[in-house]
Write a protein that holds these residues in place. Structure first.
Motif, mmCIF file in Angstrom:
data_model
loop_
_atom_site.group_PDB
_atom_site.id
_atom_site.type_symbol
_atom_site.label_atom_id
_atom_site.label_comp_id
_atom_site.label_asym_id
_atom_site.label_seq_id
_atom_site.Cartn_x
_atom_site.Cartn_y
_atom_site.Cartn_z
ATOM 1 N N ILE A 320 0.860 -1.201 0.000
ATOM 2 C CA ILE A 320 0.000 0.000 0.000
ATOM 3 C C ILE A 320 0.893 1.248 0.000
ATOM 4 C CG2 ILE A 320 -1.657 1.362 1.361
ATOM 5 C CD1 ILE A 320 -2.871 -1.289 2.318
ATOM 6 N N ALA A 321 1.906 1.234 0.852
ATOM 7 C CA ALA A 321 2.806 2.394 0.947
ATOM 8 C C ALA A 321 3.492 2.636 -0.395
ATOM 9 C CB ALA A 321 3.823 2.179 2.058
ATOM 10 N N LEU A 322 3.919 1.534 -1.020
ATOM 11 C CA LEU A 322 4.607 1.649 -2.313
ATOM 12 C C LEU A 322 3.656 2.204 -3.375
ATOM 13 C CD1 LEU A 322 7.332 0.962 -3.739
ATOM 14 C CD2 LEU A 322 6.241 -1.160 -4.482
ATOM 15 N N GLY A 323 2.427 1.686 -3.380
ATOM 16 C CA GLY A 323 1.419 2.135 -4.342
ATOM 17 C C GLY A 323 1.183 3.637 -4.210
ATOM 18 N N PHE B 149 -13.279 10.759 -3.324
ATOM 19 C CA PHE B 149 -12.788 9.447 -2.891
ATOM 20 C C PHE B 149 -11.710 9.595 -1.824
ATOM 21 C CE2 PHE B 149 -14.736 7.966 -6.910
ATOM 22 C CZ PHE B 149 -15.539 6.994 -6.349
ATOM 23 N N GLY B 150 -10.905 10.648 -1.951
ATOM 24 C CA GLY B 150 -9.881 10.906 -0.939
ATOM 25 C C GLY B 150 -10.511 11.109 0.431
ATOM 26 N N CYS B 151 -11.575 11.920 0.480
ATOM 27 C CA CYS B 151 -12.238 12.189 1.759
ATOM 28 C C CYS B 151 -12.887 10.923 2.310
ATOM 29 C CB CYS B 151 -13.287 13.284 1.604
ATOM 30 S SG CYS B 151 -12.544 14.910 1.446
ATOM 31 N N LEU B 152 -13.486 10.140 1.430
ATOM 32 C CA LEU B 152 -14.103 8.888 1.880
ATOM 33 C C LEU B 152 -13.051 7.969 2.494
ATOM 34 C CD1 LEU B 152 -16.680 7.971 -0.912
ATOM 35 C CD2 LEU B 152 -17.145 8.428 1.502
ATOM 36 N N LEU B 153 -11.905 7.867 1.798
ATOM 37 C CA LEU B 153 -10.830 6.997 2.266
ATOM 38 C C LEU B 153 -10.263 7.511 3.592
ATOM 39 C CD1 LEU B 153 -9.827 4.504 0.867
ATOM 40 C CD2 LEU B 153 -8.014 5.836 -0.192
ATOM 41 N N MET B 154 -10.081 8.825 3.677
ATOM 42 C CA MET B 154 -9.560 9.415 4.907
ATOM 43 C C MET B 154 -10.562 9.231 6.045
ATOM 44 S SD MET B 154 -6.607 10.411 4.192
ATOM 45 C CE MET B 154 -5.930 11.525 5.405
ATOM 46 N N VAL B 159 -11.703 6.537 11.074
ATOM 47 C CA VAL B 159 -12.519 5.907 12.121
ATOM 48 C C VAL B 159 -11.681 4.868 12.871
ATOM 49 C CG1 VAL B 159 -14.501 4.401 12.522
ATOM 50 C CG2 VAL B 159 -14.709 6.333 10.957
ATOM 51 N N TRP B 160 -10.855 4.120 12.148
ATOM 52 C CA TRP B 160 -9.973 3.115 12.767
ATOM 53 C C TRP B 160 -9.034 3.773 13.788
ATOM 54 C CZ3 TRP B 160 -12.556 0.539 9.141
ATOM 55 C CH2 TRP B 160 -12.545 -0.852 9.173
ATOM 56 N N LEU B 161 -8.507 4.929 13.360
ATOM 57 C CA LEU B 161 -7.508 5.581 14.194
ATOM 58 C C LEU B 161 -8.145 6.327 15.364
ATOM 59 C CD1 LEU B 161 -5.270 6.945 11.315
ATOM 60 C CD2 LEU B 161 -5.193 4.722 12.427
ATOM 61 N N TRP B 162 -9.409 6.718 15.164
ATOM 62 C CA TRP B 162 -10.105 7.443 16.230
ATOM 63 C C TRP B 162 -10.495 6.471 17.347
ATOM 64 C CZ3 TRP B 162 -13.840 11.987 14.842
ATOM 65 C CH2 TRP B 162 -14.155 12.698 16.006
ATOM 66 N N MET B 179 -4.905 0.614 7.448
ATOM 67 C CA MET B 179 -5.662 1.858 7.548
ATOM 68 C C MET B 179 -4.731 3.018 7.919
ATOM 69 S SD MET B 179 -8.732 1.400 6.730
ATOM 70 C CE MET B 179 -9.923 0.115 6.472
ATOM 71 N N LEU B 180 -3.793 2.729 8.803
ATOM 72 C CA LEU B 180 -2.872 3.775 9.248
ATOM 73 C C LEU B 180 -2.006 4.256 8.081
ATOM 74 C CD1 LEU B 180 -1.528 5.469 11.435
ATOM 75 C CD2 LEU B 180 -0.118 3.516 12.024
ATOM 76 N N VAL B 181 -1.491 3.311 7.305
ATOM 77 C CA VAL B 181 -0.608 3.697 6.200
ATOM 78 C C VAL B 181 -1.433 4.381 5.102
ATOM 79 C CG1 VAL B 181 -0.563 1.531 4.885
ATOM 80 C CG2 VAL B 181 1.435 2.976 4.903
ATOM 81 N N ILE B 182 -2.663 3.926 4.904
ATOM 82 C CA ILE B 182 -3.539 4.583 3.920
ATOM 83 C C ILE B 182 -3.785 6.033 4.352
ATOM 84 C CG2 ILE B 182 -5.939 4.703 3.090
ATOM 85 C CD1 ILE B 182 -5.894 1.611 2.983
ATOM 86 N N HIS B 183 -4.107 6.212 5.621
ATOM 87 C CA HIS B 183 -4.417 7.550 6.143
ATOM 88 C C HIS B 183 -3.225 8.495 5.949
ATOM 89 C CE1 HIS B 183 -7.398 9.814 8.498
ATOM 90 N NE2 HIS B 183 -6.376 10.449 9.068
ATOM 91 N N ALA B 184 -2.027 7.984 6.278
ATOM 92 C CA ALA B 184 -0.837 8.840 6.194
ATOM 93 C C ALA B 184 -0.462 9.150 4.748
ATOM 94 C CB ALA B 184 0.317 8.152 6.915
#
Lengths: 365, 242
Positions: A320-323, B149-154, B159-162, B179-184
Motif C-alpha cells: 500500500i505504501a509503495l502504491g 474518494f480521498g475524503c471517503l478513504l480518509m 474511524v480506525w484511528l479514532w 488503515m494507518l498507512v492509507i491515512h498517512a
C-alpha cells in the motif's frame, strides 16, 4: 572451630615480614595489634540482643584490595582503645571520599548522587535496611569495578543487588538478559545498566532512568545500536518503529500513560518473542494489550508489531505504501507538466497579444 | 442521465448574459466549500505536525495546539468539520435541483479524455483545434472525484484511528496497520495532488491571479470563464454537448 596458636603466630610473623616490603608495610605492622584478635579465624562476639557479630578479618584480603595502603584505624577511626569500651561504629566512607580530600581517594559526583538516590533517601529516613557503600562494594575486599573480583563488577552486579532484591534477581536470571550474562556475554545489561549506580531512583521519579519518560532512551542505548544488536540477531529498527508509532509519539510528547518498552516487554521478565513465557508472544498479546485496552482479543495479535512500512516484511502495508508513493510521485510529475503547460500557453498568448498590438500600431502609423 | 439537462426555467436567467458574470457557486456550495477548506486546513496542520513530529517546525505546531492531546483534539474538530461538509454535500444533492445539475455535469465522460488531449495539443500548436470543456474542465472533474474518494478513504481509515481499541477488537491488527498507512499516505497525496494543484489553478493558472472570486462571490467573469473553459460559444447551459 579452634585454630592452634602456633600456625596463627607464624602467620602473623610471615605477614609482618611480607608487609614490610609492601608500600603499606608500616601500616601493616601497626595493624598487627588489631589482628591479635581480629586475625583469629572465627573471632566473633554475641551481643546482648543475641545478634552474633562476625569479627574475623582476613588481612590478606585488605592487602590485595584497593585499600592496601590503609591501616585499620584509617577507616575505623573511632577505635582508640583495646579492648574497645563501646561497640565501634560502622565505617563512614565519606571520611575520605569527599571532594577535595587530601589522601587521594577517588571522589566523583556519583558518590554524592547516592544521597539523592532511593537508597540514600531511605537511609536518611532512618531505614536501617537501606544499603550503604559497604553493602554493594564490600568492606575489606574492595576492588575497582573493572576487576572481576569486585562485587560491583559487571558480572557480579546481579548477585550483589540480588542480595536484597531476591525476587527480581530470580526473574532477571531467567530473562533473556540474565541468560546472556550467564553465557558470559559482556554486552548483556545488568541492574545498573538500566537503573543507574549511585543515582538509582524510584521508577515514579522523573529523573529515574526507568521512568516512563526516560525508559525508551535507556533501552535505546543498546537496542538502537547496530554494532551491539547485530551480534545477537536483534533488530535495531524496533526503536525507530516504536518512535514512529502512536505509543512512541505520545511518549515523546509527554503523554506518559502511553505504552513504553517495559509496558509490553515487562521490566525484568523479558524473553524472546517465540518463548511462551514472553508477554509479547502471540498467545499472550491479548492479555498484555488488555492492561491498557480492556477487551483486547486475539485480533490484536493478527499482524506485526514494530512494523516498518518501508520493509517488504510488512506485507500488505508495504505494498500500500509503495502504491501511494508511485501515485504521489506521478501526481507531482503531472502537476509539474500542468504548471509548465499553463505557463507556456500564457507566454505564447502574451506574445500573440504583443504582436497584434504592434501590427495595429504599424497600421495606425 | 438527465441531470445536466435541467430546465432553463429552474435555473433562472442565463448566467452568461448577466453583467455580473457567470454564476458558478450557490451560497450553499460556497458554505460547503468554506467549511471543507477550513476543516482540511486544521486536518493538514495537525496531521502534518504528527507525521513530521521529529521536525522542529512540527514540534512548534504541536506546542501551539497545546501539546499532543491538543493536537488530537484539533484533528478531531477538523474531522467533524469535514464530516459536516460531507453531510451538506449530500443534502445539496438530495434537496437542490441546481446541485443535482452540477453533479450531472461533473460526471466523467469519454469526451473529457478527447477534449483534454485536444487541450494539451492546442497548447503546443496553433493549428490544432481549440478544446471545448464545458461547465467543468476535465481537470476540475478529476479533482472533484479525487477529493470525494480521498475524503471517503480518509474518513473510513480515520474511524480506525479514532477508535483504535474497538477497531482492533473487531478487525485483525493488519487491517489497522493498513488503515494507518492509507491515512498517512493518502494525506500526502491529497496535499500535493489536490491542495497545491487546486491552489495553483484558482490563484495563478488561467489569468486567475490574485484569485478566482467564485468561492467568495459565487461568480466569475464571463471572459475568464470563456478563456478557461474554452466555451464562449454556448450560453449558460454549458456542459451540454455543442
Amino acid at each position: 572451630m579452634k585454630s592452634s596458636p602456633l600456625p596463627f603466630f607464624t602467620y602473623l610473623l610471615l605477614l609482618g615480614g611480607l608487609a614490610s616490603f609492601l608500600p603499606g608495610g608500616l601500616q601493616a605492622q601497626e595493624d598487627i595489634r588489631c589482628l591479635t584478635c581480629h586475625g583469629k579465624p572465627g573471632f566473633k562476639k554475641t551481643l546482648p540482643s543475641g545478634k552474633v557479630l562476625e569479627l574475623f578479618v582476613d588481612p590478606m584480603q585488605l592487602r590485595l584490595s584497593v585499600h592496601k595502603e590503609r591501616k585499620c584505624v584509617d577507616c575505623h577511626a573511632d577505635v582508640t582503645e583495646v579492648p574497645h569500651p563501646t561497640i565501634p561504629q560502622k565505617v563512614n566512607c565519606a571520611r575520605c571520599h569527599f571532594l577535595g580530600n587530601d589522601v587521594g581517594a577517588p571522589q566523583l559526583k556519583r558518590y554524592q548522587e547516592y544521597g539523592e538516590s532511593v537508597h540514600g533517601k531511605a537511609l536518611a529516613e532512618g531505614n536501617t535496611k537501606a544499603p550503604v557503600c559497604q553493602d554493594c562494594h564490600g568492606d575489606h575486599f574492595i576492588f575497582a569495578g573493572q576487576d572481576v573480583r569486585s562485587l560491583v563488577n559487571h558480572k557480579n552486579i546481579p548477585q550483589t543487588c540480588g542480595a536484597c532484591h531476591l525476587e527480581i534477581y530470580a526473574e532477571f536470571q531467567e530473562s533473556v538478559h540474565g541468560q546472556a550474562l550467564l553465557k558470559g556475554i559482556k554486552d548483556a545489561p545488568v541492574c545498573t545498566d538500566c537503573h543507574g549506580e549511585h543515582n538509582i531512583r524510584k521508577p515514579q521519579d522523573s529523573a529515574s532512568m526507568v521512568n516512563a519518560g526516560t525508559i525508551v532512551n535507556t533501552c535505546s542505548r543498546c537496542h538502537a545500536k547496530v554494532v551491539i544488536m547485530e551480534k545477537y540477531g536483534v533488530k535495531t529498527e524496533q526503536v525507530a518503529t516504536y518512535k514512529e508509532s502512536f505509543h512512541g509519539i505520545a511518549n515523546e510528547f509527554g503523554m506518559l500513560k502511553a505504552a513504553n518498552c517495559a509496558s509490553c516487554h515487562t521490566a525484568h521478565q523479558i524473553y524472546p518473542e517465540n518463548d511462551p513465557r514472553s508477554t509479547v508472544n502471540a498467545n499472550n498479546i491479548p492479555k498484555t494489550c488488555g492492561h491498557c485496552h480492556p477487551g483486547a482479543n486475539a485480533n490484536f495479535a493478527k499482524g506485526r508489531i514494530h512494523l516498518n512500512p518501508k520493509d517488504k516484511s510488512a506485507g500488505i502495508v508495504y505494498w500500500i505504501a509503495l502504491g501511494f508513493k508511485i501515485l504521489t510521485i506521478s501526481t507531482l510529475v503531472a502537476l509539474f507538466i500542468h504548471i509548465s503547460l499553463d505557463l507556456y500557453h500564457r507566454s505564447k498568448n502574451r506574445r500573440k497579444v504583443l504582436q497584434d498590438s504592434e501590427e495595429v500600431t504599424k497600421k495606425v502609423s | 442521465m438527465k441531470l445536466d439537462t435541467v430546465t432553463a426555467e429552474a435555473l433562472g436567467p442565463d448566467p452568461l448574459s448577466s453583467t455580473e458574470g457567470v454564476d458558478r457557486m450557490s451560497l450553499w456550495q460556497r458554505g460547503e466549500h468554506g467549511l471543507m477548506g477550513l476543516s482540511v486546513l486544521l486536518l493538514i496542520l495537525s496531521g502534518m505536525a504528527l507525521a513530521y513530529h521529529q521536525q522542529a517546525w512540527a514540534q512548534v505546531l504541536i506546542q501551539c495546539m497545546g501539546g499532543i492531546a491538543g493536537r488530537h483534539l484539533v484533528h478531531r474538530i477538523g474531522a467533524i468539520g469535514l464530516l459536516v461538509a460531507g453531510v451538506l454535500h449530500l443534502g445539496g444533492f438530495l434537496f437542490s435541483q441546481r446541485h443535482r445539475r452540477d453533479f450531472g455535469r461533473v460526471l466523467l465522460r469519454p469526451s473529457d479524455l478527447t477534449e483534454g488531449w485536444r487541450g494539451i495539443r492546442s497548447a503546443f500548436s496553433e493549428s490544432s483545434p481549440a478544446p471545448r470543456y464545458g461547465w467543468f474542465t476535465p481537470m476540475q472533474k478529476v479533482q472533484y472525484w479525487g477529493v470525494l474518494f480521498g475524503c471517503l478513504l480518509m474518513g473510513i481509515s480515520g474511524v480506525w484511528l479514532w477508535f483504535p481499541a474497538t477497531a482492533l477488537q473487531l478487525f485483525p491488527k493488519w487491517v489497522f496497520d493498513a488503515m494507518l498507512v492509507i491515512h498517512a499516505k493518502e494525506a500526502q497525496l491529497i496535499f500535493v495532488g489536490f491542495i497545491i494543484w487546486h491552489l495553483y489553478d484558482v490563484h495563478i493558472a488561467g489569468g486567475n491571479f490574485p484569485m478566482n472570486p467564485a468561492w467568495l462571490t459565487g461568480k466569475m467573469s464571463a471572459e475568464s470563464f470563456a478563456l478557461q473553459h474554452r466555451d464562449s460559444s454556448v450560453s449558460g447551459r454549458l456542459g451540454e454537448k455543442p
